[in-house]
Every structure is written in C-alpha cells, then in structure tokens.
Design a protein around this motif. Structure first.
Motif, mmCIF file in Angstrom:
data_model
loop_
_atom_site.group_PDB
_atom_site.id
_atom_site.type_symbol
_atom_site.label_atom_id
_atom_site.label_comp_id
_atom_site.label_asym_id
_atom_site.label_seq_id
_atom_site.Cartn_x
_atom_site.Cartn_y
_atom_site.Cartn_z
ATOM 1 N N ASN A 1 -16.614 -2.643 13.459
ATOM 2 C CA ASN A 1 -15.985 -3.930 13.183
ATOM 3 C C ASN A 1 -14.974 -4.219 14.290
ATOM 4 O O ASN A 1 -14.026 -3.456 14.483
ATOM 5 N N VAL A 2 -15.182 -5.289 15.019
ATOM 6 C CA VAL A 2 -14.374 -5.581 16.203
ATOM 7 C C VAL A 2 -12.912 -5.837 15.843
ATOM 8 O O VAL A 2 -12.003 -5.288 16.476
ATOM 9 N N LEU A 3 -12.650 -6.649 14.818
ATOM 10 C CA LEU A 3 -11.259 -6.956 14.469
ATOM 11 C C LEU A 3 -10.504 -5.724 13.960
ATOM 12 O O LEU A 3 -9.310 -5.590 14.216
ATOM 13 N N GLU A 4 -11.198 -4.833 13.281
ATOM 14 C CA GLU A 4 -10.532 -3.589 12.846
ATOM 15 C C GLU A 4 -10.059 -2.789 14.054
ATOM 16 O O GLU A 4 -8.976 -2.217 14.041
ATOM 17 N N LEU A 5 -10.877 -2.730 15.081
ATOM 18 C CA LEU A 5 -10.483 -2.039 16.315
ATOM 19 C C LEU A 5 -9.293 -2.716 16.967
ATOM 20 O O LEU A 5 -8.353 -2.054 17.409
ATOM 21 N N ILE A 6 -9.347 -4.039 17.040
ATOM 22 C CA ILE A 6 -8.300 -4.805 17.712
ATOM 23 C C ILE A 6 -6.968 -4.682 16.976
ATOM 24 O O ILE A 6 -5.906 -4.691 17.602
ATOM 25 N N ARG A 7 -7.020 -4.549 15.663
ATOM 26 C CA ARG A 7 -5.780 -4.425 14.877
ATOM 27 C C ARG A 7 -5.015 -3.144 15.221
ATOM 28 O O ARG A 7 -3.817 -3.038 14.979
ATOM 29 N N LYS A 8 -5.702 -2.157 15.774
ATOM 30 C CA LYS A 8 -5.063 -0.856 16.074
ATOM 31 C C LYS A 8 -4.127 -0.926 17.274
ATOM 32 O O LYS A 8 -3.106 -0.260 17.306
ATOM 33 N N LYS A 9 -4.507 -1.709 18.285
ATOM 34 C CA LYS A 9 -3.625 -1.867 19.452
ATOM 35 C C LYS A 9 -4.056 -3.065 20.278
ATOM 36 O O LYS A 9 -5.168 -3.566 20.128
ATOM 37 N N ARG A 10 -3.143 -3.514 21.130
ATOM 38 C CA ARG A 10 -3.458 -4.634 22.021
ATOM 39 C C ARG A 10 -4.713 -4.293 22.824
ATOM 40 O O ARG A 10 -4.931 -3.130 23.159
ATOM 41 N N THR A 11 -5.511 -5.303 23.124
ATOM 42 C CA THR A 11 -6.856 -5.038 23.641
ATOM 43 C C THR A 11 -7.192 -5.872 24.874
ATOM 44 O O THR A 11 -6.902 -7.068 24.918
ATOM 45 N N VAL A 12 -7.795 -5.200 25.838
ATOM 46 C CA VAL A 12 -8.449 -5.888 26.953
ATOM 47 C C VAL A 12 -9.933 -5.929 26.576
ATOM 48 O O VAL A 12 -10.597 -4.891 26.551
ATOM 49 N N LEU B 1 0.458 1.169 29.048
ATOM 50 C CA LEU B 1 1.108 -0.059 28.569
ATOM 51 C C LEU B 1 0.826 -0.321 27.090
ATOM 52 O O LEU B 1 1.333 -1.278 26.519
ATOM 53 N N GLY B 2 -0.022 0.518 26.481
ATOM 54 C CA GLY B 2 -0.321 0.375 25.056
ATOM 55 C C GLY B 2 -1.569 -0.427 24.749
ATOM 56 O O GLY B 2 -1.763 -0.882 23.620
ATOM 57 N N LEU C 1 -12.517 -1.189 36.263
ATOM 58 C CA LEU C 1 -11.723 -1.121 35.026
ATOM 59 C C LEU C 1 -11.341 0.318 34.694
ATOM 60 O O LEU C 1 -10.240 0.585 34.213
ATOM 61 N N ALA C 2 -12.263 1.236 34.946
ATOM 62 C CA ALA C 2 -11.986 2.649 34.684
ATOM 63 C C ALA C 2 -10.806 3.128 35.526
ATOM 64 O O ALA C 2 -10.001 3.956 35.077
ATOM 65 N N GLU C 3 -10.685 2.581 36.743
ATOM 66 C CA GLU C 3 -9.561 2.957 37.608
ATOM 67 C C GLU C 3 -8.234 2.410 37.078
ATOM 68 O O GLU C 3 -7.183 3.004 37.293
ATOM 69 N N ALA C 4 -8.278 1.265 36.396
ATOM 70 C CA ALA C 4 -7.061 0.662 35.843
ATOM 71 C C ALA C 4 -6.747 1.153 34.441
ATOM 72 O O ALA C 4 -5.689 0.845 33.890
ATOM 73 N N GLU C 5 -7.661 1.947 33.876
ATOM 74 C CA GLU C 5 -7.532 2.316 32.469
ATOM 75 C C GLU C 5 -6.232 3.050 32.163
ATOM 76 O O GLU C 5 -5.565 2.749 31.174
ATOM 77 N N LYS C 6 -5.844 4.018 33.003
ATOM 78 C CA LYS C 6 -4.637 4.794 32.708
ATOM 79 C C LYS C 6 -3.403 3.895 32.626
ATOM 80 O O LYS C 6 -2.602 4.005 31.699
ATOM 81 N N GLU C 7 -3.287 2.968 33.593
ATOM 82 C CA GLU C 7 -2.145 2.043 33.575
ATOM 83 C C GLU C 7 -2.157 1.191 32.315
ATOM 84 O O GLU C 7 -1.116 0.970 31.695
ATOM 85 N N LEU C 8 -3.336 0.705 31.941
ATOM 86 C CA LEU C 8 -3.440 -0.135 30.743
ATOM 87 C C LEU C 8 -3.139 0.665 29.480
ATOM 88 O O LEU C 8 -2.463 0.175 28.569
ATOM 89 N N LEU C 9 -3.632 1.910 29.425
ATOM 90 C CA LEU C 9 -3.341 2.774 28.274
ATOM 91 C C LEU C 9 -1.847 3.044 28.177
ATOM 92 O O LEU C 9 -1.259 3.014 27.090
ATOM 93 N N LYS D 1 1.214 -6.371 31.841
ATOM 94 C CA LYS D 1 2.650 -6.035 31.839
ATOM 95 C C LYS D 1 3.481 -7.216 31.375
ATOM 96 O O LYS D 1 4.395 -7.063 30.562
ATOM 97 N N SER D 2 3.181 -8.407 31.893
ATOM 98 C CA SER D 2 3.989 -9.583 31.559
ATOM 99 C C SER D 2 3.873 -9.941 30.074
ATOM 100 O O SER D 2 4.830 -10.403 29.473
ATOM 101 N N LEU D 3 2.706 -9.707 29.482
ATOM 102 C CA LEU D 3 2.516 -10.012 28.071
ATOM 103 C C LEU D 3 3.231 -9.015 27.161
ATOM 104 O O LEU D 3 3.503 -9.322 26.005
ATOM 105 N N LYS D 4 3.529 -7.853 27.673
ATOM 106 C CA LYS D 4 4.222 -6.833 26.876
ATOM 107 C C LYS D 4 5.725 -7.123 26.773
ATOM 108 O O LYS D 4 6.401 -6.588 25.908
ATOM 109 N N LYS D 5 6.239 -7.939 27.691
ATOM 110 C CA LYS D 5 7.700 -8.187 27.711
ATOM 111 C C LYS D 5 8.145 -9.057 26.554
ATOM 112 O O LYS D 5 7.431 -9.905 26.096
#
Length: 199
Positions: free
Chosen positions: A52-63, A92-93, A82-90, A195-199
């Motif tokens: 269920n997509v929305l159940e997943l999204i409810r757990k944390k902010r999502t790209v 950030l939550g 995207l895999a290279e950016a994954e650590k930074e995104l993770l 990052k800007s959306l997390k502020k």
C-alpha cells in the motif's frame, strides 16, 4: 422505454471510454499539482507482494520516482544516480520509492543489475501513473518493450519520468516532471530541494 435504456447505456459507455483515454503525447499530460495528495493504491513489490503506497509514505517523507522501465537506458542512469544520492536523502529523513510499469520479475532484474538499496514497485496496469496524471499513450515502437517489461500487463501506456517529494500525509511538496525522457533532475538539485523542504 427501451430507447431510453439504450441511450443511457450508450452515454455510460462514452463516459467510461473518455476516462480510459490517455493523452497522445507526453507534453499533453495533466499531472497532480503541488499541494495535492497522492491517491491511495496498492502496487506490487519485487517479491510480488501487495504494498500500500500511502502506508509506506506515512512512515517518512518520500522521494517518489516514476520511470519508464528497466529497458530504458536513461532510466537506468537515473536510478543509479539516485542510489548515489540515497545516503544524503536518508540522512535528511527521506525514503526513495521508484515506480514503473515493469512486472515484479523485471523489477528484480533492474534491482540486481543496478544494485539498488531503495524500494522498486510495479504499477503494471498504470493505476497510480494514470491517477497522478503522468501516463500517456505509448508510441507504437515502444509497445513491444513495455509489453515484455510488464509481462503482458501493459500494452498501451508510458509514464512521463517524474520525481515528487511528499510529506507523510502524501501531499506533493515538490515535483519535477520531464516530458523529454532524456532530461532528469540532477542529484544536486534534488538534495537541495529536500534540504529546503525540511527547514
């Protein structure tokens, strides 16, 4: 009376047909807008289980990433980036979820080939791509590719490559949609927006 029934049935048929009509070109799509909510649908995982997509999204902010399929070289480059950016995104939550019309077994091939850590989901009938408003009628030369990739489930549509950033309510906070499938969002821009959306 029979005439009225036929007219009603004819009108219903036209209505259903109109709802199934897809834009003919990628440039004609009408995607959901910032502030709108991702619809609640259930897709298939690499293991062919319901997710269920929305159940997943409810757990944390999502790209949330939509790509055309593992057969698309531009998509594979984007997935690897995207895999290279994954650590930074993770850090950030965020979590990354990538969706395509590929069947679960095709997703598995992509997952193993690209050595991805994030989640791939199958939208073979296009329920989510159509609801989000990014599906369009596939050109004839793509139909054998999409039919094979989706294990025969999809013979008619392609999603326009898109990246959405969603909050935990499933609301769109950012979107990058590219009718020209050769152009994708850069990691630098994606991380900066995250990052800007997390502020």
């Amino acid at each position: 009376m029979k005439k009225i029934i036929y007219l009603v049935l004819f009108a219903i048929g036209l209505s259903v047909h109109a709802q199934n009509d897809l834009p003919k070109q990628a440039s004609e799509i009408t995607p959901l807008l910032i502030g709108e909510k991702i619809p609640n649908v259930t897709l298939k995982s690499v293991e062919n289980t319901d997710v269920n997509v929305l159940e997943l999204i409810r757990k944390k902010r999502t790209v949330l990433v939509f790509y055309r399929g593992g057969w698309c070289p531009y998509c594979n480059v984007h997935l690897a980036a995207l895999a290279e950016a994954e650590k930074e995104l993770l850090d950030l939550g965020y979590q990354i979820i990538a969706i395509s019309p590929d069947a679960p077994k095709s997703l598995k091939v992509t997952d193993e080939k690209e050595k991805l850590n994030y989640l791939l989901l199958s939208d073979s009938i296009g329920e989510l791509a159509k609801a989000v408003g990014i599906a369009f009628e596939a050109p004839e030369n793509y139909k054998p590719l999409i039919t094979k990739g989706s294990d025969g489930m999809n013979t008619s549509f392609l999603p326009v490559p898109a990246v959405f950033i969603l909050n935990t309510n499933g609301e769109i906070e950012f979107e990058h949609i590219t009718p020209n499938f050769k152009n994708r969002i850069s990691n630098d821009l994606l991380v900066a927006v995250a990052k800007s959306l997390k502020k």
